[in-house]
Design a protein around this motif. Structure first.
Motif, mmCIF file in Angstrom:
data_model
loop_
_atom_site.group_PDB
_atom_site.id
_atom_site.type_symbol
_atom_site.label_atom_id
_atom_site.label_comp_id
_atom_site.label_asym_id
_atom_site.label_seq_id
_atom_site.Cartn_x
_atom_site.Cartn_y
_atom_site.Cartn_z
ATOM 1 N N GLN A 185 0.838 -1.193 0.000
ATOM 2 C CA GLN A 185 0.000 0.000 0.000
ATOM 3 C C GLN A 185 0.878 1.249 0.000
ATOM 4 O O GLN A 185 1.823 1.370 0.776
ATOM 5 N N GLY A 186 0.577 2.173 -0.900
ATOM 6 C CA GLY A 186 1.350 3.413 -1.001
ATOM 7 C C GLY A 186 2.416 3.384 -2.074
ATOM 8 O O GLY A 186 2.951 4.441 -2.439
ATOM 9 N N ASP A 187 2.740 2.198 -2.603
ATOM 10 C CA ASP A 187 3.745 2.101 -3.664
ATOM 11 C C ASP A 187 3.179 2.593 -4.991
ATOM 12 O O ASP A 187 1.974 2.511 -5.239
ATOM 13 N N ASP A 188 4.074 3.100 -5.847
ATOM 14 C CA ASP A 188 3.672 3.605 -7.158
ATOM 15 C C ASP A 188 3.894 2.559 -8.247
ATOM 16 O O ASP A 188 4.820 1.741 -8.166
ATOM 17 N N VAL A 189 3.025 2.628 -9.263
ATOM 18 C CA VAL A 189 3.058 1.672 -10.365
ATOM 19 C C VAL A 189 2.904 2.425 -11.679
ATOM 20 O O VAL A 189 2.055 3.322 -11.796
ATOM 21 N N ASN A 190 3.726 2.101 -12.678
ATOM 22 C CA ASN A 190 3.567 2.683 -14.008
ATOM 23 C C ASN A 190 2.349 2.068 -14.693
ATOM 24 O O ASN A 190 2.165 0.853 -14.647
ATOM 25 N N VAL A 191 1.558 2.916 -15.349
ATOM 26 C CA VAL A 191 0.322 2.452 -15.987
ATOM 27 C C VAL A 191 0.326 2.809 -17.468
ATOM 28 O O VAL A 191 0.592 3.950 -17.845
ATOM 29 N N GLU A 192 0.047 1.822 -18.308
ATOM 30 C CA GLU A 192 -0.253 2.065 -19.717
ATOM 31 C C GLU A 192 -1.582 1.393 -20.027
ATOM 32 O O GLU A 192 -1.719 0.188 -19.863
ATOM 33 N N VAL A 193 -2.549 2.190 -20.454
ATOM 34 C CA VAL A 193 -3.859 1.628 -20.785
ATOM 35 C C VAL A 193 -3.811 0.995 -22.176
ATOM 36 O O VAL A 193 -2.888 1.227 -22.953
ATOM 37 N N ASP A 194 -4.828 0.198 -22.481
ATOM 38 C CA ASP A 194 -4.908 -0.496 -23.769
ATOM 39 C C ASP A 194 -5.037 0.529 -24.899
ATOM 40 O O ASP A 194 -5.984 1.322 -24.926
ATOM 41 N N MET A 195 -4.117 0.511 -25.837
ATOM 42 C CA MET A 195 -4.108 1.506 -26.918
ATOM 43 C C MET A 195 -5.336 1.387 -27.826
ATOM 44 O O MET A 195 -5.737 2.369 -28.460
ATOM 45 N N VAL A 196 -5.946 0.207 -27.880
ATOM 46 C CA VAL A 196 -7.128 0.031 -28.725
ATOM 47 C C VAL A 196 -8.235 0.997 -28.296
ATOM 48 O O VAL A 196 -8.919 1.595 -29.124
ATOM 49 N N GLY A 197 -8.398 1.173 -26.990
ATOM 50 C CA GLY A 197 -9.411 2.086 -26.488
ATOM 51 C C GLY A 197 -9.166 3.517 -26.939
ATOM 52 O O GLY A 197 -10.103 4.251 -27.267
ATOM 53 N N LYS A 198 -7.901 3.910 -26.980
ATOM 54 C CA LYS A 198 -7.563 5.273 -27.416
ATOM 55 C C LYS A 198 -7.913 5.481 -28.884
ATOM 56 O O LYS A 198 -8.463 6.523 -29.268
ATOM 57 N N TYR A 199 -7.588 4.494 -29.707
ATOM 58 C CA TYR A 199 -7.866 4.627 -31.142
ATOM 59 C C TYR A 199 -9.371 4.637 -31.413
ATOM 60 O O TYR A 199 -9.855 5.385 -32.266
ATOM 61 N N VAL A 200 -10.109 3.797 -30.692
ATOM 62 C CA VAL A 200 -11.558 3.774 -30.862
ATOM 63 C C VAL A 200 -12.152 5.124 -30.464
ATOM 64 O O VAL A 200 -12.996 5.681 -31.171
ATOM 65 N N GLU A 201 -11.699 5.657 -29.340
ATOM 66 C CA GLU A 201 -12.204 6.950 -28.878
ATOM 67 C C GLU A 201 -11.945 8.046 -29.904
ATOM 68 O O GLU A 201 -12.840 8.834 -30.232
ATOM 69 N N LYS A 202 -10.728 8.105 -30.428
ATOM 70 C CA LYS A 202 -10.398 9.143 -31.396
ATOM 71 C C LYS A 202 -11.205 8.985 -32.674
ATOM 72 O O LYS A 202 -11.664 9.973 -33.263
ATOM 73 N N SER A 203 -11.393 7.744 -33.109
ATOM 74 C CA SER A 203 -12.158 7.493 -34.326
ATOM 75 C C SER A 203 -13.608 7.930 -34.160
ATOM 76 O O SER A 203 -14.186 8.581 -35.044
ATOM 77 N N VAL A 204 -14.198 7.580 -33.012
ATOM 78 C CA VAL A 204 -15.596 7.948 -32.761
ATOM 79 C C VAL A 204 -15.744 9.457 -32.641
ATOM 80 O O VAL A 204 -16.676 10.054 -33.182
ATOM 81 N N GLN A 205 -14.804 10.102 -31.939
ATOM 82 C CA GLN A 205 -14.854 11.556 -31.811
ATOM 83 C C GLN A 205 -14.769 12.233 -33.175
ATOM 84 O O GLN A 205 -15.518 13.163 -33.470
#
Length: 236
Positions: A185-205
């Motif tokens: 608890q309290g430790d930091d973690v690097n996060v990368e979300v699924d890139m597919v979601g980003k591309y879908v969002e941009k396409s829909v926008q």
């Protein structure tokens, strides 16, 4: 490009700070040891994911390699908190013969998350994580992928909102093979979300924001048509 399947855990054996006038701050050279298995086919300039951060090999021998970390990377990832003796997840960039056991990972950290809670469940552990940048929560879905310190993991629960979080569960086998297994608890973690979601969002926008000759946008037209049909059906 990476898969999020950690090949081995290396150990930081040296951190050397140096001036980086080009970026207006101090960078750091990291030396990672205990990783001979992933250096058998290494070349200068190769990309290796270190805790989910894509970095370039600048020196190497049979048992260790060195990378340079810019001030920007130190600010945006948990690499700035590493010390001599810290363990890190390592994965080489994919090749034509690589099996895709995880998901497509770029090695570009989106934000840092903090371990809010750990809950034992038999021989497994559930980790609850709260992101520094809450906007990434829109890409986190239950049973979807998220990359934590470079390891591809499955989301088991999500809570949106200002105090939003998500959870992942690590079985005993995974706990022994990724650094996440030792997080508290309290430790930091690097996060990368699924890139597919980003591309879908941009396409829909892009689709819904499209306008032609000053006409009403596509989304507004669709909403107007739905309202019109509703009014007809209700006889109003």
């Amino acid at each position: 490009m990476f898969t999020g399947i950690v090949e081995t855990i290396g150990t930081i054996t040296s951190l050397v700070s140096h001036d980086d006038s080009a970026s207006g701050g101090k960078g750091t050279s990291l030396t990672i040891s205990n990783c001979a298995d992933i250096l058998t086919d290494a070349h200068l300039g190769d990309s290796i994911s270190i805790n989910g951060t894509c970095l370039t090999v600048t020196e190497f021998d049979k048992a260790q390699f060195k990378v340079g970390v810019s001030p920007e990377t130190l600010r945006r990832t948990n690499l700035g908190s590493l010390k001599e003796g810290s363990n890190v997840n390592l994965e080489r960039a994919v090749s034509a013969s690589t099996r895709m056991g995880g998901h497509f990972v770029q090695g570009h950290v989106d934000t840092i998350a903090t371990v809010a809670k750990t809950t034992p469940d038999g021989n497994a552990i559930t980790f609850r994580l709260q992101p520094r940048d809450k906007s990434v929560l829109r890409y986190i879905v239950e049973k979807g992928y998220v990359t934590l310190d470079g390891a591809s993991l499955t989301v088991t629960a999500v809570q949106d909102g200002p105090d939003g979080w998500w959870e992942v569960m690590l079985i005993a086998y995974t706990q022994e093979r990724v650094v996440m297994g030792g997080k508290k608890q309290g430790d930091d973690v690097n996060v990368e979300v699924d890139m597919v979601g980003k591309y879908v969002e941009k396409s829909v926008q892009g689709y819904f924001e499209e306008k032609t000759s000053g006409e009403v946008g596509v989304l507004e037209k669709m909403v107007g048509k739905i309202v019109e049909e509703k009014l007809k059906n209700t006889g109003k």
